[in-house]
Design a protein around this motif. Structure first.
Motif, PDB file in Angstrom:
ATOM      1  N   GLU A 131       0.848  -1.194   0.000  1.00 22.05           N
ATOM      2  CA  GLU A 131       0.000   0.000   0.000  1.00 22.05           C
ATOM      3  C   GLU A 131       0.880   1.240   0.000  1.00 22.05           C
ATOM      4  O   GLU A 131       1.803   1.355   0.821  1.00 22.05           O
ATOM      5  CB  GLU A 131      -0.903  -0.007   1.238  1.00 22.05           C
ATOM      6  N   PHE A 132       0.627   2.132  -0.931  1.00 23.59           N
ATOM      7  CA  PHE A 132       1.359   3.396  -1.012  1.00 23.59           C
ATOM      8  C   PHE A 132       0.322   4.509  -1.076  1.00 23.59           C
ATOM      9  O   PHE A 132      -0.471   4.574  -2.020  1.00 23.59           O
ATOM     10  CB  PHE A 132       2.263   3.425  -2.245  1.00 23.59           C
ATOM     11  N   VAL A 133       0.313   5.367  -0.070  1.00 15.84           N
ATOM     12  CA  VAL A 133      -0.707   6.409   0.036  1.00 15.84           C
ATOM     13  C   VAL A 133      -0.055   7.778  -0.092  1.00 15.84           C
ATOM     14  O   VAL A 133       0.903   8.091   0.632  1.00 15.84           O
ATOM     15  CB  VAL A 133      -1.460   6.319   1.383  1.00 15.84           C
ATOM     16  N   VAL A 134      -0.544   8.592  -1.028  1.00 17.23           N
ATOM     17  CA  VAL A 134      -0.001   9.923  -1.284  1.00 17.23           C
ATOM     18  C   VAL A 134      -1.034  10.977  -0.906  1.00 17.23           C
ATOM     19  O   VAL A 134      -2.152  10.979  -1.429  1.00 17.23           O
ATOM     20  CB  VAL A 134       0.392  10.090  -2.766  1.00 17.23           C
ATOM     21  N   PHE A 135      -0.673  11.837   0.028  1.00 15.28           N
ATOM     22  CA  PHE A 135      -1.541  12.945   0.419  1.00 15.28           C
ATOM     23  C   PHE A 135      -1.139  14.233  -0.293  1.00 15.28           C
ATOM     24  O   PHE A 135      -1.983  15.066  -0.604  1.00 15.28           O
ATOM     25  CB  PHE A 135      -1.471  13.157   1.938  1.00 15.28           C
ATOM     26  N   SER A 136       0.166  14.390  -0.514  1.00 14.53           N
ATOM     27  CA  SER A 136       0.688  15.573  -1.188  1.00 14.53           C
ATOM     28  C   SER A 136       2.085  15.224  -1.686  1.00 14.53           C
ATOM     29  O   SER A 136       2.608  14.150  -1.377  1.00 14.53           O
ATOM     30  CB  SER A 136       0.740  16.768  -0.223  1.00 14.53           C
ATOM     31  N   PRO A 137       2.724  16.102  -2.464  1.00 10.35           N
ATOM     32  CA  PRO A 137       4.083  15.798  -2.944  1.00 10.35           C
ATOM     33  C   PRO A 137       5.097  15.559  -1.835  1.00 10.35           C
ATOM     34  O   PRO A 137       6.124  14.924  -2.057  1.00 10.35           O
ATOM     35  CB  PRO A 137       4.441  17.047  -3.759  1.00 10.35           C
ATOM     36  N   THR A 138       4.811  16.057  -0.632  1.00  9.22           N
ATOM     37  CA  THR A 138       5.764  15.902   0.473  1.00  9.22           C
ATOM     38  C   THR A 138       5.223  15.054   1.619  1.00  9.22           C
ATOM     39  O   THR A 138       5.936  14.802   2.586  1.00  9.22           O
ATOM     40  CB  THR A 138       6.164  17.279   1.032  1.00  9.22           C
TER      41      THR A 138
END
Length: 393
Positions: free
Chosen positions: A236-243
């Motif tokens: 699982e890879f979760v991205v909320f924002s670029p950082t």
């Protein structure tokens, strides 16, 4: 005995008993999986998660007299450490103390009450209790909000990631220095710190990049299609924002009895181990595929080789380990090798005449792109030898 002497003796005994009770309370351990405020662990005292999988307490690696606070699997015969508190500052004279202090912070201290490690460095809020969870995560619950986690071992990893642990952008997993030294070694990995990047990068020494998983595709990492498991592991890879993003893995419900751990070994390999019989670990995935594929793993003038499926290092002919102690601990990269006999090229003023220096041909080896090279018109072996003897650098 007169009444005055009797009363003095009675008060002395009472004071002594109170002192003993206070000291005992300071060393008391909350039952089961929890340390309460003011409680401590000593050498043979531990707490165990409710499901009996993980145990926390003091341990000493084989062959050393150094003591650390760590977490390991409670029912596996070979002690398998998954987290270490004071990895850089071992206690050499036991018993030490692992305490949830009255100020609400974890501390590891020695007999002289010198603090060797504290959660105060990364903990923002005071805690009221500490518990080892069934996931292997050791957590502190807040003093104001007793259900709020104010610090966790999952947020301060050593060399191991357990299922459900989130590797946030900005966190690093750092190998042990050797098989018996949990101090930070030269190898570490993290989510690429560049904004927007979703690949895991592995580095060593001073941040030299030697491996990348490739960008996350939504199902697996681009350079590692083998991570697209359809079996018992879910990525699982979760991205909320670029950082702000995290990467984790979980065991599928159908394989809930299988134990997994993801380890960055001291030799620079990331390995996923599986255990199904509560006794032995089996590697089911690893990267890089070979330690010898990591540039410079043996240090200057060291050669990596494989014998009987075991990878090791040796010095090139004419060289010996710069630091024999480091090499005996298999910390090859920390010092490398040095010449047994200095070159006498400089004594001949670079003329190449009368020198005792010689050459050996080395095959199947590569040089760093940082090595200085000189382009020669005569690229034969003889021309190469002549050019080297006429240029001492």
């Amino acid at each position: 005995m007169n009444r005055l002497a009797f009363n003095c003796l009675k008060h002395f005994i009472l004071a002594l008993v109170m002192l003993i009770l206070q000291y005992s309370c300071r060393l008391s351990v909350a039952a089961g999986d929890t340390l309460s405020m003011g409680a401590s662990l000593r050498e043979k005292q531990t707490i165990i998660s409710k499901n009996g999988t993980f145990e926390l307490g003091f341990f000493s690696p084989n062959g050393t007299n150094k003591w650390y606070v760590g977490i390991w699997y409670a029912h596996i015969s070979v002690k398998t450490i998954v987290w270490v508190a004071n990895r850089e500052t071992p206690i050499r004279d036991m018993p030490g103390l692992f305490t949830l202090s009255s100020t609400g912070y974890l501390t590891v201290s020695d007999l002289q009450e010198k603090v060797m490690w504290s959660s105060n460095n990364t903990q923002q809020t005071k805690a009221s209790r500490a518990s080892i969870l069934d996931t292997g995560n050791f957590v502190l619950f807040g003093a104001q909000n007793t259900s709020e986690i104010v610090w966790e071992s999952f947020g301060d990893p050593t060399d191991t990631r357990l299922p459900t642990m989130k590797l946030w952008k900005g966190m690093k997993v750092n190998s042990w220095k050797s098989s018996v030294d949990p101090a930070p070694g030269p190898f570490f990995y993290q989510i690429n710190p560049s904004p927007g990047k979703t690949d895991l990068i592995m580095q060593y020494k001073n941040g030299i990049l030697y491996y990348s998983t490739g960008e996350w595709t939504g199902k697996y990492f681009a350079n590692l299609p083998g991570t697209q498991w359809t079996g018992n592991i879910k990525l699982e890879f979760v991205v909320f924002s670029p950082t702000k993003m995290y990467y984790t893995y979980k065991v599928e419900p159908k394989a809930s009895t299988m134990m997994l751990r993801n380890v960055l070994n001291w030799n620079g390999q990331e390995v996923i181990y599986s255990c199904t019989d509560n006794n032995s670990w089996t590697p089911i995935w690893y990267q890089p595929r070979t330690s010898c594929g990591v540039y410079g793993v043996c240090g200057p003038y060291g050669v990596c080789f494989t014998q009987a499926n075991i990878e090791s290092c040796r010095c090139m002919e004419g060289f010996h380990p710069r630091n024999p102690t480091a090499w005996s601990s298999q910390e090859w990269w920390s010092s490398g090798c040095v010449r047994r006999t200095p070159l006498n090229c400089a004594a001949t003023n670079g003329s190449g005449s009368g020198t005792t220096d010689g050459f050996l041909q080395v095959t199947d080896k590569s040089l760093s792109d940082k090595e200085p090279f000189q382009i020669m018109s005569d690229s034969t072996l003889r021309g190469c030898k002549t050019a080297c003897l006429n240029n001492c650098s």
